[in-house]
Scaffold this active site. Structure first.
Site, PDB file in Angstrom:
ATOM      1  N   THR A 199       0.932  -1.193  -0.113  1.00 42.25           N
ATOM      2  CA  THR A 199      -0.042  -0.208  -0.007  1.00 42.25           C
ATOM      3  C   THR A 199       1.057   1.357  -0.171  1.00 42.25           C
ATOM      4  O   THR A 199       1.847   1.175   0.516  1.00 42.25           O
ATOM      5  CB  THR A 199      -0.724   0.071   1.435  1.00 42.25           C
ATOM      6  OG1 THR A 199      -0.036   0.278   2.338  1.00 42.25           O
ATOM      7  CG2 THR A 199      -1.801  -1.050   1.341  1.00 42.25           C
TER       8      THR A 199
ATOM      9  N   SER B 297       2.383   4.430  -4.786  1.00 35.45           N
ATOM     10  CA  SER B 297       2.252   5.412  -5.918  1.00 35.45           C
ATOM     11  C   SER B 297       3.501   6.305  -5.727  1.00 35.45           C
ATOM     12  O   SER B 297       4.068   7.120  -6.897  1.00 35.45           O
ATOM     13  CB  SER B 297       1.272   6.229  -5.927  1.00 35.45           C
ATOM     14  OG  SER B 297       0.751   6.915  -4.644  1.00 35.45           O
TER      15      SER B 297
ATOM     16  N   ILE C 109       8.621   5.888  -0.402  1.00 40.04           N
ATOM     17  CA  ILE C 109       9.074   4.410   0.044  1.00 40.04           C
ATOM     18  C   ILE C 109       8.455   3.145  -0.588  1.00 40.04           C
ATOM     19  O   ILE C 109       8.960   2.401  -0.920  1.00 40.04           O
ATOM     20  CB  ILE C 109       9.234   4.423   1.672  1.00 40.04           C
ATOM     21  CG1 ILE C 109       9.752   5.282   2.464  1.00 40.04           C
ATOM     22  CG2 ILE C 109       9.302   2.999   1.997  1.00 40.04           C
ATOM     23  CD1 ILE C 109       9.715   5.449   3.851  1.00 40.04           C
ATOM     24  N   GLY C 110       7.117   3.343  -0.837  1.00 38.92           N
ATOM     25  CA  GLY C 110       6.203   2.317  -1.322  1.00 38.92           C
ATOM     26  C   GLY C 110       6.656   2.169  -3.035  1.00 38.92           C
ATOM     27  O   GLY C 110       7.013   0.870  -3.385  1.00 38.92           O
TER      28      GLY C 110
ATOM     29  N   TYR D  50       0.409  12.549  13.740  1.00 32.70           N
ATOM     30  CA  TYR D  50       1.254  11.392  13.167  1.00 32.70           C
ATOM     31  C   TYR D  50       1.760  10.558  14.220  1.00 32.70           C
ATOM     32  O   TYR D  50       1.845   9.296  14.117  1.00 32.70           O
ATOM     33  CB  TYR D  50       2.208  12.257  12.229  1.00 32.70           C
ATOM     34  CG  TYR D  50       3.152  11.455  11.469  1.00 32.70           C
ATOM     35  CD1 TYR D  50       2.591  10.946  10.300  1.00 32.70           C
ATOM     36  CD2 TYR D  50       4.749  11.156  11.892  1.00 32.70           C
ATOM     37  CE1 TYR D  50       3.572  10.146   9.644  1.00 32.70           C
ATOM     38  CE2 TYR D  50       5.406  10.514  11.232  1.00 32.70           C
ATOM     39  CZ  TYR D  50       4.881   9.899  10.137  1.00 32.70           C
ATOM     40  OH  TYR D  50       5.872   9.177   9.214  1.00 32.70           O
TER      41      TYR D  50
HETATM   42  P1  NDP Z   1       5.112   9.519   0.228  1.00 35.85           P
HETATM   43  O1  NDP Z   1       3.980  10.668   0.442  1.00 35.85           O
HETATM   44  O2  NDP Z   1       5.885   9.505  -0.996  1.00 35.85           O
HETATM   45  O3  NDP Z   1       4.065   8.210   0.160  1.00 35.85           O
HETATM   46  C1  NDP Z   1       2.938   7.931   0.825  1.00 35.85           C
HETATM   47  C2  NDP Z   1       1.871   7.089  -0.013  1.00 35.85           C
HETATM   48  O4  NDP Z   1       0.775   6.723   0.664  1.00 35.85           O
HETATM   49  C3  NDP Z   1       1.683   7.457  -1.232  1.00 35.85           C
HETATM   50  O5  NDP Z   1       1.677   6.303  -2.182  1.00 35.85           O
HETATM   51  C4  NDP Z   1       0.168   7.701  -0.970  1.00 35.85           C
HETATM   52  O6  NDP Z   1      -0.409   7.677  -2.435  1.00 35.85           O
HETATM   53  C5  NDP Z   1      -0.201   6.956  -0.052  1.00 35.85           C
HETATM   54  N1  NDP Z   1      -1.422   7.229   0.630  1.00 35.85           N
HETATM   55  C6  NDP Z   1      -1.823   8.251   1.331  1.00 35.85           C
HETATM   56  N2  NDP Z   1      -3.129   8.294   1.804  1.00 35.85           N
HETATM   57  C7  NDP Z   1      -3.565   7.166   1.293  1.00 35.85           C
HETATM   58  C8  NDP Z   1      -4.868   6.543   1.309  1.00 35.85           C
HETATM   59  N3  NDP Z   1      -5.815   7.167   2.176  1.00 35.85           N
HETATM   60  N4  NDP Z   1      -4.965   5.380   0.628  1.00 35.85           N
HETATM   61  C9  NDP Z   1      -4.049   4.660   0.164  1.00 35.85           C
HETATM   62  N5  NDP Z   1      -2.985   5.350  -0.044  1.00 35.85           N
HETATM   63  C10 NDP Z   1      -2.690   6.546   0.817  1.00 35.85           C
HETATM   64  O7  NDP Z   1       5.790   9.267   1.758  1.00 35.85           O
HETATM   65  P2  NDP Z   1       6.650   8.158   2.203  1.00 35.85           P
HETATM   66  O8  NDP Z   1       7.139   7.136   0.925  1.00 35.85           O
HETATM   67  O9  NDP Z   1       7.726   8.675   3.152  1.00 35.85           O
HETATM   68  O10 NDP Z   1       5.739   7.424   3.301  1.00 35.85           O
HETATM   69  C11 NDP Z   1       5.385   6.140   3.013  1.00 35.85           C
HETATM   70  C12 NDP Z   1       5.431   5.540   4.604  1.00 35.85           C
HETATM   71  O11 NDP Z   1       6.835   5.882   5.214  1.00 35.85           O
HETATM   72  C13 NDP Z   1       4.287   6.639   5.474  1.00 35.85           C
HETATM   73  O12 NDP Z   1       3.654   5.519   6.259  1.00 35.85           O
HETATM   74  C14 NDP Z   1       5.159   7.266   6.060  1.00 35.85           C
HETATM   75  O13 NDP Z   1       4.656   7.709   7.484  1.00 35.85           O
HETATM   76  C15 NDP Z   1       6.495   6.402   6.398  1.00 35.85           C
HETATM   77  N6  NDP Z   1       7.857   7.051   6.906  1.00 35.85           N
HETATM   78  C16 NDP Z   1       8.398   8.087   6.180  1.00 35.85           C
HETATM   79  C17 NDP Z   1       9.404   8.893   6.725  1.00 35.85           C
HETATM   80  C18 NDP Z   1      10.141   9.762   5.915  1.00 35.85           C
HETATM   81  O14 NDP Z   1      10.694  10.674   6.414  1.00 35.85           O
HETATM   82  N7  NDP Z   1       9.655  10.080   4.650  1.00 35.85           N
HETATM   83  C19 NDP Z   1      10.080   8.578   7.907  1.00 35.85           C
HETATM   84  C20 NDP Z   1       9.293   7.520   8.451  1.00 35.85           C
HETATM   85  C21 NDP Z   1       8.153   6.987   8.237  1.00 35.85           C
HETATM   86  P3  NDP Z   1      -1.874   8.311  -2.886  1.00 35.85           P
HETATM   87  O15 NDP Z   1      -1.693   9.811  -2.639  1.00 35.85           O
HETATM   88  O16 NDP Z   1      -1.853   7.933  -4.314  1.00 35.85           O
HETATM   89  O17 NDP Z   1      -2.782   7.660  -2.159  1.00 35.85           O
END
Ligand code: NDP
Length: 327
Positions: A12, A15, A18-19, A155
């Site tokens: 999940t 897009s 990290i994903g 958060y």
């Molecule tokens: P991004 O914003 O690049 O990725 C977040 C992802 O979550 C996107 O693919 C977004 O896609 C998806 N998303 C958000 N809301 C929804 C929803 N309601 N349903 C489905 N998908 C959703 O940030 P990161 O890659 O950094 O975040 C990924 C994870 O890593 C998160 O859980 C974040 O908390 C965690 N993390 C990140 C850190 C950082 O410093 N970047 C540090 C520690 C943890 P879309 O908008 O297309 O739905």
């Protein structure tokens, strides 16, 4: 030649960030990846890259806050590939701002996405894993799951909840040796999370130094598949902060509060925005958010200074001095 990873992996939040990096990493190993998020066009782009990288890919537009949509995601993955081996709850959103300035609906959506998204994912896949007697769940939390962060009450609350939920679920599965539940706790990562963040601080935000590449998290997730562990920190800052917080919570809390004030903002002001929390943002679909300089600076960072000084401060405290206060 390296052995192909013949596994079906649901991710999940695939897009961007990290994903997306994780999907690509699994695809390079030959896995079939099932890509879920809200932004369909971005998911199709990731799917194309995954196929080019040597994997198989399927796109399932999904909102993780919707339990039925998450069940449909699991069902479609099983129909298409005959089963699921690995489920990664990674979708997440960030809201920054003082608690009293953060609107209710934004606060709730952060908790619904980051915590309930993870719960919904586990609910959707666990019966399948229990039937098969095997499977791996990996929940992407954050170093903020072990220590609070000012301006990020929703958060941090959601990520603490992910940690408590993950630990409790793992205990329930103690007699299921084939099912593993792991958690990743990344420090600051170079992704578009910061561009997608809701922001009510009045200032432009940025990740605190040092900023790690998303591929480091993807590699840690892949390593968990080969060798499951309870939890893994990505970036030394998370472990240092967790240890410091366990030993001297009030000292560490103050140090981190000051570090955030100093290091999480640029000089620019910024209008209030709900960012990509309540609705998607079409921009910022890459793995990187562009927060790292091409050559990572090995120089000064307030976070490092604070965290490296902590053990010195702690070591200098008199033994049994009663200085550790648990408010
Ligand atoms: P991004 O914003 O690049 O990725 C977040 C992802 O979550 C996107 O693919 C977004 O896609 C998806 N998303 C958000 N809301 C929804 C929803 N309601 N349903 C489905 N998908 C959703 O940030 P990161 O890659 O950094 O975040 C990924 C994870 O890593 C998160 O859980 C974040 O908390 C965690 N993390 C990140 C850190 C950082 O410093 N970047 C540090 C520690 C943890 P879309 O908008 O297309 O739905």
């Amino acid at each position: 030649m390296a052995k192909r990873l013949d596994k079906v992996v649901v991710i999940t939040g695939a897009s961007s960030g990290i994903g997306r990096a994780t999907a690509l990493e699994f695809a390079r190993q030959g896995a079939a990846v099932v890509l879920a998020a809200r932004r369909m066009a971005a998911l199709h782009e990731v799917a194309e890259e995954c196929v080019e990288a040597g994997g198989r890919a399927m796109v399932v537009p999904t909102d993780v806050t919707d339990q039925r949509a998450m069940q449909a995601l699991a069902d479609r993955a099983i129909d298409a590939f005959g089963g699921i081996d690995i489920w990664i709850n990674n979708a997440g959103v960030l809201a920054l701002g003082r608690f009293e300035d953060t609107p209710d609906d934004v606060f709730e959506q952060v908790v619904r996405t980051d915590f309930f998204g993870t719960v919904h994912g586990c609910r959707a896949v666990l019966p399948h894993f229990l039937d098969r007697g095997e499977g791996i769940i990996i929940n992407n939390a954050s170093m903020v799951a072990t220590i609070g962060q000012r301006y990020a009450t929703a958060y941090a609350a959601a990520k603490f909840a992910v940690r408590g939920f993950t630990e409790s679920l793992r205990q329930e599965l103690v007699d299921e040796p084939g099912i593993h539940v792991s958690m990743v706790l990344p420090a600051a990562i170079d992704t578009p999370l910061w561009q997608h963040a809701a922001n009510y601080t009045g200032r432009a935000v940025k990740p605190m130094n040092p900023v790690h590449p998303p591929e480091e998290v993807a590699a840690a997730i892949l390593a968990l598949v080969h060798s499951p562990q309870r939890e893994v920190f990505v970036g030394a800052e998370g472990r240092l902060a967790a240890v410091g917080n366990a030993m001297a919570p009030s000292l560490v809390e103050r140090a981190i509060a000051h570090t955030i004030e100093r290091d999480m903002f640029t000089n620019r002001s910024a209008p209030a925005t709900s960012g990509g929390v309540l609705a998607t943002m079409p921009e910022h679909q890459g793995t990187s958010g562009g927060w790292r300089t091409p050559k990572p600076k090995r120089g000064f960072s307030w976070t490092n200074l604070t965290l490296f000084l902590l053990p010195v401060l702690l070591a200098s405290r008199p033994l049994g001095g009663g200085a550790v206060r648990h408010p």
